[in-house]
Enzyme design. Structure first.
Site, mmCIF file in Angstrom:
data_model
loop_
_atom_site.group_PDB
_atom_site.id
_atom_site.type_symbol
_atom_site.label_atom_id
_atom_site.label_comp_id
_atom_site.label_asym_id
_atom_site.label_seq_id
_atom_site.Cartn_x
_atom_site.Cartn_y
_atom_site.Cartn_z
ATOM 1 N N GLY A 21 53.064 37.604 49.714
ATOM 2 C CA GLY A 21 51.862 38.230 48.959
ATOM 3 C C GLY A 21 50.882 38.240 49.979
ATOM 4 O O GLY A 21 49.391 38.048 49.543
ATOM 5 N N GLY A 25 43.926 40.172 49.279
ATOM 6 C CA GLY A 25 43.461 38.658 48.616
ATOM 7 C C GLY A 25 43.495 37.430 49.484
ATOM 8 O O GLY A 25 43.388 37.662 51.029
ATOM 9 N N GLY A 27 45.852 35.638 50.451
ATOM 10 C CA GLY A 27 47.051 35.598 51.285
ATOM 11 C C GLY A 27 46.767 36.461 52.812
ATOM 12 O O GLY A 27 46.906 35.771 53.655
ATOM 13 N N TYR A 164 51.174 32.175 32.616
ATOM 14 C CA TYR A 164 50.575 32.044 33.900
ATOM 15 C C TYR A 164 49.948 30.602 34.025
ATOM 16 O O TYR A 164 50.623 29.772 35.081
ATOM 17 C CB TYR A 164 49.141 32.841 33.938
ATOM 18 C CG TYR A 164 48.327 32.464 35.257
ATOM 19 C CD1 TYR A 164 48.783 33.137 36.440
ATOM 20 C CD2 TYR A 164 47.438 31.600 35.428
ATOM 21 C CE1 TYR A 164 48.265 32.763 37.622
ATOM 22 C CE2 TYR A 164 46.678 31.428 36.748
ATOM 23 C CZ TYR A 164 47.147 32.024 37.779
ATOM 24 O OH TYR A 164 46.516 31.781 39.149
HETATM 25 N N1 LIG Z 1 41.688 34.093 42.731
HETATM 26 C C1 LIG Z 1 41.725 33.088 42.048
HETATM 27 O O1 LIG Z 1 40.697 32.442 41.497
HETATM 28 C C2 LIG Z 1 42.937 31.933 41.981
HETATM 29 C C3 LIG Z 1 42.722 31.037 41.152
HETATM 30 C C4 LIG Z 1 43.674 30.072 41.160
HETATM 31 C C5 LIG Z 1 45.031 30.249 41.738
HETATM 32 N N2 LIG Z 1 45.168 31.826 42.594
HETATM 33 C C6 LIG Z 1 46.339 32.093 43.147
HETATM 34 O O2 LIG Z 1 46.278 32.278 44.490
HETATM 35 C C7 LIG Z 1 47.122 33.223 44.754
HETATM 36 C C8 LIG Z 1 46.739 34.385 45.580
HETATM 37 O O3 LIG Z 1 45.842 35.242 44.434
HETATM 38 P P1 LIG Z 1 44.712 36.050 44.894
HETATM 39 O O4 LIG Z 1 43.489 35.725 44.243
HETATM 40 O O5 LIG Z 1 44.900 36.410 46.327
HETATM 41 O O6 LIG Z 1 45.212 37.325 44.255
HETATM 42 P P2 LIG Z 1 45.439 38.841 44.616
HETATM 43 O O7 LIG Z 1 44.655 39.368 45.361
HETATM 44 O O8 LIG Z 1 46.012 39.625 43.328
HETATM 45 O O9 LIG Z 1 46.578 38.787 45.521
HETATM 46 C C9 LIG Z 1 48.093 38.303 45.041
HETATM 47 C C10 LIG Z 1 48.986 38.885 46.111
HETATM 48 O O10 LIG Z 1 50.305 38.735 45.531
HETATM 49 C C11 LIG Z 1 51.013 39.818 45.842
HETATM 50 N N3 LIG Z 1 52.268 39.711 44.997
HETATM 51 C C12 LIG Z 1 52.437 39.869 43.529
HETATM 52 N N4 LIG Z 1 53.488 40.027 43.037
HETATM 53 C C13 LIG Z 1 54.437 39.960 43.953
HETATM 54 C C14 LIG Z 1 55.633 39.951 44.454
HETATM 55 N N5 LIG Z 1 56.437 40.245 43.225
HETATM 56 N N6 LIG Z 1 56.204 39.785 45.530
HETATM 57 C C15 LIG Z 1 55.592 39.814 46.703
HETATM 58 N N7 LIG Z 1 54.046 39.833 46.487
HETATM 59 C C16 LIG Z 1 53.696 39.878 45.380
HETATM 60 C C17 LIG Z 1 50.136 41.000 45.636
HETATM 61 O O11 LIG Z 1 50.962 42.113 46.302
HETATM 62 P P3 LIG Z 1 50.415 43.523 46.045
HETATM 63 O O12 LIG Z 1 49.466 43.781 46.735
HETATM 64 O O13 LIG Z 1 51.730 44.319 46.222
HETATM 65 O O14 LIG Z 1 50.257 43.491 44.416
HETATM 66 C C18 LIG Z 1 48.941 40.408 46.205
HETATM 67 O O15 LIG Z 1 49.038 40.822 47.566
HETATM 68 C C19 LIG Z 1 48.113 33.380 43.677
HETATM 69 O O16 LIG Z 1 49.323 32.940 43.821
HETATM 70 C C20 LIG Z 1 47.200 32.985 42.269
HETATM 71 O O17 LIG Z 1 47.807 32.833 41.388
HETATM 72 C C21 LIG Z 1 44.027 32.512 42.686
#
Ligand SMILES: NC(=O)c1ccc[n+]([C@@H]2O[C@H](COP(=O)([O-])OP(=O)(O)OC[C@H]3O[C@@H](n4cnc5c(N)ncnc54)[C@H](OP(=O)(O)O)[C@@H]3O)[C@@H](O)[C@H]2O)c1
Length: 285
Positions: A21, A25, A27, A164
């Site tokens: 991913g 974000g 990642g 979630y």
């Molecule tokens: N932001 C927060 O406050 C927060 C808090 C706690 C935990 N987290 C965790 O941190 C991690 C990163 O989240 P983020 O905040 O960076 O969110 P984000 O910006 O929405 O990024 C999520 C990434 O996961 C990818 N993804 C989703 N479904 C997928 C799949 N089936 N196969 C491959 N890639 C997939 C998305 O790809 P697409 O670009 O294709 O959609 C996107 O690049 C997640 O695990 C999230 O649960 C975040």
């Protein structure tokens, strides 16, 4: 002592890092930083074009490969195609608060993305791993009421935020159980956890939980949100470490080692969940 930042990352020349991913974000930021300090970075993304656009022009060695972590066929093809060492695997891909839907394998989409797919991917890539697995969870795992017998939401009425919370507790249980298994087998590979606090990415953009993002100044910006992942991936932390922001409630700040919620530490539940997930996905246990 000054706080840890990405400027403190070690040189990773000669090392291979896979970030799932990584097209946006946290990642993407983590991938950019791994690349900046010399790693060969593989971005496992469901949209390779988007991934290629994201890393275009970034200094470093990036390779974009198709990986839909919710699709076990995609996970298996990806893992089968892997050759050579994988030093660091970052299970970062995630979705939050998405409506009920089933994957081609019949799995709950949210659970498959956040937990079941990473479980399979990690197990299949384990023979290649030399250093560690970082699984990105959430503080919301503390509020989970995970039902191990129905972790894939087959017999209960689906609730998007509970799914979630449960998927993130499942990831904690998995990561800590993996560490127990690695230790028991004499492996030097580590399994560690990271969480970004609350970071203002697009994760919650579609969700009612997004109201918190309006309080942006109280939250981590995405750059800080990526620091626990980078720290967990590269610093001398014990296998089973849980790395998150050092601020009040671990919502924002710089990375430090903290403790996961008590439910995450329960080895009996972890073993039961491992068996149930292995049975569902055909992974040996
Ligand atoms: N932001 C927060 O406050 C927060 C808090 C706690 C935990 N987290 C965790 O941190 C991690 C990163 O989240 P983020 O905040 O960076 O969110 P984000 O910006 O929405 O990024 C999520 C990434 O996961 C990818 N993804 C989703 N479904 C997928 C799949 N089936 N196969 C491959 N890639 C997939 C998305 O790809 P697409 O670009 O294709 O959609 C996107 O690049 C997640 O695990 C999230 O649960 C975040």
């Amino acid at each position: 002592m000054s706080k840890w930042t990405a400027a403190d990352l070690p040189d990773l020349t000669g090392r291979t890092v896979l970030v799932t991913g990584a097209g946006s974000g946290i990642g993407l930021i983590a991938a950019r930083e791994f690349g900046r300090v010399g790693a060969h970075v593989v971005l496992g993304v469901r949209s390779p074009d988007k991934g290629r656009r994201a890393v275009a022009g970034m200094p470093g060695e990036f390779e974009v490969r198709h990986l839909d972590v919710a699709d076990l066929g995609s996970v298996r093809s990806f893992a089968q195609a892997w050759t050579g060492d994988l030093d660091i695997l970052v299970n970062n891909a995630g979705v939050m608060d998405v409506p009920a839907a089933r994957t081609a394998d019949g799995l709950d989409v949210q659970t498959a993305t956040n937990y079941t797919g990473p479980f399979v991917l990690t197990n299949l890539l384990l023979p290649h791993l030399t250093d560690r697995v970082v699984s990105v969870t959430s503080q919301l795992h503390r509020q989970s009421r995970l039902n191990v017998d129905d972790f894939d939401w087959r017999s209960r009425r689906y609730h998007p935020m509970n799914a979630y919370r449960d998927s993130k507790l499942a990831l904690v249980l998995f990561s800590l159980e993996l560490q127990r298994r690695l230790t028991a087998s004499g492996s030097r590979v580590k399994s560690v956890l990271a969480h970004p606090g609350i970071a203002t990415t697009t994760l919650a953009a579609h969700s009612s939980a997004n109201v918190v993002n309006r309080l942006g100044f109280l939250l981590n910006d995405p750059e800080h949100g990526a620091l626990p992942t980078l720290y967990a991936a590269t610093q001398d932390v014990p296998g089973n470490a849980y790395v998150g922001p050092d601020g009040l409630g671990s919502i924002k700040g710089h990375p430090t080692v903290r403790k996961p919620g008590r439910a995450g530490l329960d080895g009996t539940t972890a073993r039961a969940l491992w068996r149930a997930t292995a049975a569902l996905t055909g992974i040996e246990h």
